[in-house]
Design an enzyme around this catalytic site. Structure first.
Site, PDB file in Angstrom:
ATOM      1  N   ALA A   1      -1.993  -5.883  -3.614  1.00 39.88           N
ATOM      2  CA  ALA A   1      -1.028  -4.111  -3.569  1.00 39.88           C
ATOM      3  C   ALA A   1      -1.110  -4.103  -3.028  1.00 39.88           C
ATOM      4  O   ALA A   1      -1.260  -4.244  -1.695  1.00 39.88           O
ATOM      5  CB  ALA A   1      -2.904  -4.121  -4.746  1.00 39.88           C
TER       6      ALA A   1
ATOM      7  N   GLU B   1      -2.310 -13.328  -7.785  1.00 38.15           N
ATOM      8  CA  GLU B   1      -2.759 -12.822  -9.247  1.00 38.15           C
ATOM      9  C   GLU B   1      -1.919 -12.816  -9.987  1.00 38.15           C
ATOM     10  O   GLU B   1      -1.557 -12.882 -11.536  1.00 38.15           O
ATOM     11  CB  GLU B   1      -3.640 -11.508  -9.383  1.00 38.15           C
ATOM     12  CG  GLU B   1      -5.256 -11.391  -8.666  1.00 38.15           C
ATOM     13  CD  GLU B   1      -5.720 -10.494  -8.997  1.00 38.15           C
ATOM     14  OE1 GLU B   1      -5.203  -9.833  -7.549  1.00 38.15           O
ATOM     15  OE2 GLU B   1      -6.787 -10.201  -9.120  1.00 38.15           O
TER      16      GLU B   1
ATOM     17  N   GLU C   1      -9.669 -10.066  -0.699  1.00 35.68           N
ATOM     18  CA  GLU C   1     -10.246  -7.858  -1.695  1.00 35.68           C
ATOM     19  C   GLU C   1     -11.460  -7.939  -0.461  1.00 35.68           C
ATOM     20  O   GLU C   1     -11.476  -7.280  -0.383  1.00 35.68           O
ATOM     21  CB  GLU C   1     -10.236  -8.422  -3.009  1.00 35.68           C
ATOM     22  CG  GLU C   1      -8.712  -8.394  -3.457  1.00 35.68           C
ATOM     23  CD  GLU C   1      -8.138  -9.272  -3.695  1.00 35.68           C
ATOM     24  OE1 GLU C   1      -8.646 -10.396  -3.273  1.00 35.68           O
ATOM     25  OE2 GLU C   1      -6.925  -9.178  -4.093  1.00 35.68           O
TER      26      GLU C   1
ATOM     27  N   GLY D   1      -3.419  -9.163  -4.940  1.00 36.57           N
ATOM     28  CA  GLY D   1      -2.760  -9.224  -6.623  1.00 36.57           C
ATOM     29  C   GLY D   1      -1.144  -9.903  -6.363  1.00 36.57           C
ATOM     30  O   GLY D   1      -0.892 -10.131  -7.791  1.00 36.57           O
TER      31      GLY D   1
END
Ligand code: NAD
Length: 708
Positions: A68, A112, A132, A109
């Site tokens: 992210a 993911e 994270e 991310g």
């Protein structure tokens, strides 16, 4: 090939029955809103194209995605559709199979996103991970629910709670990866995609798998216990465990738990602190008047003068980075000793399996021990690490000046001495800079780069670049006694001494600040560094008639020969060969006698007072350093304390911590301390900058933003 579409970050081409969607967002292909929106559009285009039977998703420039865009966290952009969870759900629920082609970094991310795909093909050395937790968060886009379904609870806990990435090859045997290849990634992904398209039918979805692990409960319990035992206990690690536990629930319910835990963390203190440190470290090496485009000088070989504690560690740093080092000592004895110590560390790496014997031999071959300055003639940078005496250092710099090639950099590892004066011992002060390593230099991440009044911008740029090569976190400091870190720690230690006078003990003070999260309390730290170091500095300050640093009790300790671990005793006793600090009756008597001389009746100090006095001593001196422009940013000070002094990253550093409390409250607390009958009121006079910021309702972060 038919059909093509491209936007700023995403490119789509159709290759036979397969749409290849390439996405890029330099430097790490992070998944900010524009990328997500363009990816969603490209996926929709592929879904609507009757000629397309399957999709391959691939990152540009040899990497999938590092995750992210963390600048979006906690901002409206993170919530703007398509959010990452929405994008991932759209992929997973699509009727055409999507294959993730994974190279380079596939983190957070990014992983993911890959977990939302129906198939995953990876290069064996691609790095997969969910880091994270290192930012006080958990993977909030389904990672905690999908990963355990593919790799099991044990692997998932390792990846999610520890946050360390692993090579794809280590997960090759799990259903996470459909194929692991050494090369030809895109071809392999195309093959998988074509086969899936030919098979037809609904593509397999990770969400439809179940976590079915008889060991799960025991593994989760152990992970919970480990997270609770952290110092300070990590809220993020605990919630990571809870999220993985929820993967045993029906998918939608587990996803709900993950989201709730994520939102709690993202708004919490711990994550805000860790994200602050993350950005602070990246900002620290930016210098206002030295643009990033400043050409750096080339560093192909280094020299180190002085092979003591620091010289050995600094030489090891260069060797680890693969740079040849010439190490100079005054005599054969100390030179041999230095080489033996370097060798012992490198051999240790072989024993631990971190280095092969061949790598060790190659590394040791880069070391050139010498007694002759002539051998430094070709070095691009020489770091001086001789005794902390101006006369000795001036002599060394004078000799370096005579032999070094034009353009070579002369660096000093001094902790306290005037870099500008030292520069004048050479005919090239623009080439002189401070490189203040911390002990042990090959382990500690921090490098204080001391900019002299005449240090050339490209010298600074070179040293900052070199710091990255050496794996160091660099912070630029101006010239003063102690620079940023040691000047602040001087105030901190002074306050610790005053608390001993008042009735506390080394063990109580260390324990309080260690419970707060500092890696090592002031007394254990002094015993490790050597109490004689501060003793020498106090003597010099006394000779220079400088007020404010007298420490008669610490002097008495040194006069009794208790220099710390190296002499078997300091503030604590140490059993031979052991580092465990044991309460010392002798020190107890020394403290009692000292209090009697002061005529003090000891009082008890609670943890809160101890921690506040230590931390606010740092904050007040930090504010002075900002005002004097020794430190350019409050966030630089935080980096110094987190990377170099064991301040807990989960509290963001002393200045961030002060901001969190509110500077007006900080100032009020200092006034309370000043009212203590034994206090030195001057010590607790708020630095003018701190008083100004507090008075106008501003913070150190505001100061940084205004200065930027
Ligand atoms: P040390 O006493 O362990 O080592 C100094 C070495 O320099 C000795 O081996 C000595 O033989 C050698 N030396 C002395 N004069 C020399 C000369 N003229 N030419 C070549 N070699 C010479 O000291 P140290 O702890 O390694 O400290 C070195 C420097 O690093 C000092 O400036 C110190 O303030 C600074 N420093 C020390 C620490 C620490 O924790 N020890 C941390 C940061 C910075």
């Amino acid at each position: 090939m038919s059909g093509a579409g491209s936007s700023r970050h995403v490119h789509l081409r159709v290759d036979g029955s397969v749409a290849v969607i390439t996405f890029g967002n330099p430097p790490v292909n992070s998944l900010g809103h524009p990328v997500r929106a363009e990816l969603a559009a490209a996926l929709a285009e592929a879904a609507g194209d009757a000629a397309v039977g399957a999709v391959v998703l691939v990152g540009e420039d040899g990497r999938f995605s590092a995750g992210a865009d963390i600048r979006e966290f906690g901002t409206p952009l993170a919530a703007r559709a398509p959010t990452l969870p929405q994008l991932i759900a759209a992929i997973e629920e699509g009727s055409k199979p999507v294959v993730a082609a994974i190279a380079g970094h596939c983190l957070g991310g990014g992983l993911e996103l890959a977990l939302g795909c129906h198939y995953r093909v990876a290069l064996a050395d691609a790095r997969l991970g969910l880091p994270e937790v290192k930012l006080g968060l958990l993977p909030g886009a389904g990672g905690t629910q999908r990963l355990p379904r593919l790799v099991g609870v044990e692997n998932a806990l390792r990846l999610i709670v520890r946050g360390d990435p692993v090579a794809a090859r280590t997960l090759a045997a799990t259903p996470l990866l459909d194929r692991v290849v050494e090369g030809g990634l895109l071809d392999a992904a195309l093959e998988v995609a074509r086969a899936a398209a030919a098979r037809g039918g609904a593509p397999p979805r990770v969400r439809d798998r179940a976590v079915d692990d008889p060991e799960a409960e025991a593994l989760l319990q152990a992970a919970r216990a480990a997270a609770e035992a952290g110092r300070p206990p990590s809220g993020a690690a605990l919630r990571c465990v809870e999220a993985v536990a929820a993967a045993r629930l029906p998918f939608a319910q587990g996803l709900g738990t993950e989201r709730a835990l994520f939102l709690e963390l993202v708004a919490g203190e711990e994550s805000r602190a860790l994200r602050h440190v993350f950005f602070a470290e990246r900002t620290a090496s930016r210098v206002a008047d030295v643009p990033e485009s400043t050409p750096a000088r080339e560093v192909r070989g280094a020299g180190v003068v002085g092979g003591g504690t620091m010289g050995v560690g600094i030489a090891l740093c260069f060797l680890e980075a693969g740079l040849p080092v010439t190490l100079l000592e005054v005599a054969q004895g100390p030179l041999d000793q230095a080489v033996a110590r370097i060798r012992a560390v490198v051999d240790g790496l072989v024993r631990k399996g971190r280095l092969s014997p061949e790598q060790r031999d190659r590394r040791m071959a880069l070391l050139g021990p010498t007694l002759s300055y002539e051998d430094l003639a070709t070095a691009d940078i020489v770091v001086e690490a001789v005794f902390e005496e101006m006369g000795v250092k001036e002599q060394v710099f004078g000799r370096l000046d005579r032999v070094l090639r034009t353009g070579a950099i002369l660096a000093t590892n001094t902790s306290t001495l005037d870099v500008d004066r030292l520069a004048l011992a050479t005919g090239r002060p623009a080439d002189v800079v401070g490189t203040h390593f911390f002990s042990p230099a090959h382990r500690m991440r921090l490098l204080e780069v001391v900019r002299g009044a005449r240090t050339a911008p490209d010298v600074l740029a070179t040293v900052l670049k070199l710091a990255r090569t050496l794996g160091k976190t660099a912070v630029v400091a101006g010239v003063c006694d102690g620079f940023i870190g040691n000047r602040m720690v001087g105030r901190y230690l002074h306050q610790a001494m005053l608390m001993l006078d008042e009735g506390s003990s080394p063990a109580a003070i260390d324990a309080a600040v260690e419970r707060f999260g500092v890696a090592m309390g002031p007394f254990r730290m002094s015993d490790l560094a050597g109490n004689d170091v501060g003793w020498r500095i106090r003597k010099r300050h006394a000779a220079e008639k400088r007020a404010g640093s007298a420490a008669p009790l610490a002097d008495a300790l040194c006069e009794s020969g208790r220099f710390g671990q190296k002499t078997g005793g300091g503030w604590y006793d140490y059993a031979p060969g052991e580092r465990r600090a044991l309460a010392s009756p002798q020190v107890g008597e020394l403290i009692d006698a000292h209090r009697r001389r002061l005529g003090r009746a000891p009082r008890a100090l609670d943890d809160e007072e101890i921690v506040d006095r230590l931390v606010l001593a740092l904050v007040n001196e930090g504010a002075r350093l900002l005002e004097e422009r020794i430190a350019a940013r409050a966030s630089d000070i935080d980096v110094v304390y987190v990377a170099g002094y064991g301040f807990p990253a989960t509290r963001g550093g002393p200045m961030f911590h002060a901001d969190g409390r509110g500077l007006a409250r900080v100032v009020a607390r200092m006034r309370d301390f000043a009212a203590n009958p034994h206090a030195d009121p001057a010590f607790w006079t708020p630095a003018p900058l701190l008083a100004r910021l507090a008075g106008s309702g501003r913070s150190f972060a505001d100061f940084d933003a205004e200065g930027a």
